[in-house]
Scaffold this motif. Structure first.
Motif, PDB file in Angstrom:
ATOM      1  N   VAL A 190     -27.113  -7.623  12.169  1.00 45.76           N
ATOM      2  CA  VAL A 190     -26.297  -6.953  13.180  1.00 45.76           C
ATOM      3  C   VAL A 190     -25.795  -7.989  14.185  1.00 45.76           C
ATOM      4  N   VAL A 191     -24.488  -8.017  14.412  1.00 43.66           N
ATOM      5  CA  VAL A 191     -23.906  -8.907  15.410  1.00 43.66           C
ATOM      6  C   VAL A 191     -23.475  -8.064  16.603  1.00 43.66           C
ATOM      7  N   VAL A 192     -24.001  -8.382  17.772  1.00 46.27           N
ATOM      8  CA  VAL A 192     -23.719  -7.633  18.995  1.00 46.27           C
ATOM      9  C   VAL A 192     -23.913  -8.592  20.168  1.00 46.27           C
TER      10      VAL A 192
ATOM     11  N   TYR B 190     -32.726  -4.900  17.508  1.00 48.23           N
ATOM     12  CA  TYR B 190     -32.530  -6.291  17.912  1.00 48.23           C
ATOM     13  C   TYR B 190     -33.292  -7.277  17.021  1.00 48.23           C
ATOM     14  N   LYS B 191     -34.249  -6.785  16.278  1.00 47.44           N
ATOM     15  CA  LYS B 191     -34.885  -7.652  15.291  1.00 47.44           C
ATOM     16  C   LYS B 191     -33.888  -8.062  14.221  1.00 47.44           C
ATOM     17  N   ASN B 192     -32.885  -7.228  13.997  1.00 48.22           N
ATOM     18  CA  ASN B 192     -31.856  -7.522  12.997  1.00 48.22           C
ATOM     19  C   ASN B 192     -30.681  -8.312  13.563  1.00 48.22           C
ATOM     20  N   VAL B 193     -30.749  -8.698  14.845  1.00 49.84           N
ATOM     21  CA  VAL B 193     -29.656  -9.435  15.486  1.00 49.84           C
ATOM     22  C   VAL B 193     -29.965 -10.930  15.436  1.00 49.84           C
ATOM     23  N   PRO B 194     -29.184 -11.713  14.671  1.00 48.60           N
ATOM     24  CA  PRO B 194     -29.490 -13.140  14.536  1.00 48.60           C
ATOM     25  C   PRO B 194     -29.059 -13.981  15.726  1.00 48.60           C
TER      26      PRO B 194
ATOM     27  N   GLY C 153     -16.732 -13.355  21.640  1.00 49.00           N
ATOM     28  CA  GLY C 153     -17.582 -14.336  20.978  1.00 49.00           C
ATOM     29  C   GLY C 153     -18.308 -13.745  19.779  1.00 49.00           C
ATOM     30  N   SER C 154     -18.753 -12.492  19.900  1.00 47.49           N
ATOM     31  CA  SER C 154     -19.416 -11.830  18.776  1.00 47.49           C
ATOM     32  C   SER C 154     -18.442 -11.597  17.626  1.00 47.49           C
TER      33      SER C 154
END
Length: 336
Positions: free
Chosen positions: A146-148, A186-190, A198-199
């Motif tokens: 997930v990109v955020v 947020y564990k899936n957000v690298p 920027g995201s």
């Protein structure tokens, strides 16, 4: 004015200027990340309208970045005439920390509590949606990147946090389940970028992640810029009513002799031409009757959660969730 010129020059990398007019007045609009294209169009239209109405030339410079970072720049001395930010809280902070350079009752100075347009948070996935993402529950599955943006610096990032928390509370049933959902999300957000643009770059150009959680207008712009043959938009059945407000920085505009122009500039956002332009740039206008029907048809219907139904106040969100060492830090730092 000298200090203002230095500060504007220092942000030259993030300031978009229009072609030079024979200007007698100059405004600075400090805005958030995904409004660049919108305000390029609005600025040009307003300059023409103001020339017709007042007979004077005006130019508008626009500074962009993560909403909370932009608010901090104004607090630290960037002499904006107007702010068009991603969060009501950011405008409240400017008012509070700059000796009321923005009136504490800024919400009552323009229609709809200072909201000429609203938005929501949607998903952008790679063409074909290889991970089968349909809703918020899919974002916490193992192996989904997930990109955020960072909720501490970005308006879009904070609205995404609100949406994720709201999904946990309203759809999963409790604050404990919401905490568990946030931890998994947020564990899936690298990587956490400081702003929404920027995201977008991280996801679309650097090809990081499987899904981008972003402003609705930014999602459309991603397809326009990078290709509908590469990406597609997924609108979840429920999201958040995102409210990016505008306000007059009266102290600065009075100092610069631009109070009349700055007020008219924000009023233009509510005009038929302004509302039509906002819809054309994928924002949901306050007065949809002014927009082209084809533009309105692009906005899918979905359940929109209100911030006031999820949190006591913006101060509560920031103190309990987003302050240093608070819930977000605890969950994000523990993800590894």
């Amino acid at each position: 004015m000298f200090k203002r010129a230095i500060l504007v020059a220092a942000l030259a990398g993030s300031v978009l200027s229009l072609p030079a007019f024979a200007a007698s007045k100059q405004l600075l609009n400090v805005s958030y990340d995904p409004t660049r294209e919108l305000y390029q169009d609005i600025n040009a239209q307003f300059a023409i309208e103001w020339k017709k109405k007042a007979g004077d030339d005006v130019t508008i410079q626009t500074s962009h970045g993560g909403s909370s970072k932009q608010a901090r720049s104004v607090i630290d001395g960037l002499e904006a005439d107007v702010v068009t930010l991603g969060l009501p809280y950011d405008i409240d902070q400017i008012s509070k920390l700059t000796n009321k350079s923005i009136s504490p009752d800024w919400r009552s100075q323009f229609p709809n509590n200072g909201l000429p347009y609203t938005s929501t948070l949607v998903f952008v996935v790679r063409k074909g949606n290889p991970k089968g993402i349909k809703g918020w529950d899919d974002l916490v599955k193992p192996g989904v990147g997930v990109v955020v943006p960072n909720p501490k610096t970005s308006g879009g990032g904070r609205w995404a946090y609100v949406a994720a928390w709201g999904y946990g509370v309203k759809k999963l049933g409790s604050e404990d389940k919401a905490k568990d959902y946030i931890a998994k999300f947020y564990k899936n957000v690298p990587v956490l970028d400081t702003g929404a643009r920027g995201s977008t770059t991280t996801f679309a150009q650097r090809e990081v992640g499987d899904v981008l959680v972003t402003w609705e207008n930014e999602a459309f712009l991603t397809l326009n810029e990078f290709g509908a043959d590469k990406f597609e938009i997924v609108t979840p059945s429920v999201s958040v009513l995102a409210e990016p407000p505008v306000a007059l920085v009266e102290a600065n505009a009075s100092k610069h002799g631009t109070l009349k122009e700055a007020k008219a500039y924000l009023e233009f956002l509510y005009s038929p031409a302004g509302q039509k332009t906002e819809a054309a740039h994928y924002y949901r206008p306050y007065k949809p009757e002014y927009a082209d029907k084809a533009d309105l048809a692009r906005f899918p219907k979905l359940e929109l959660l209100k911030f006031s139904d999820l949190f006591k106040s913006w101060d509560d969100l920031n103190t309990v969730h987003l302050a240093d060492g608070a819930l977000f830090d605890q969950l994000y730092q523990a993800k590894s």
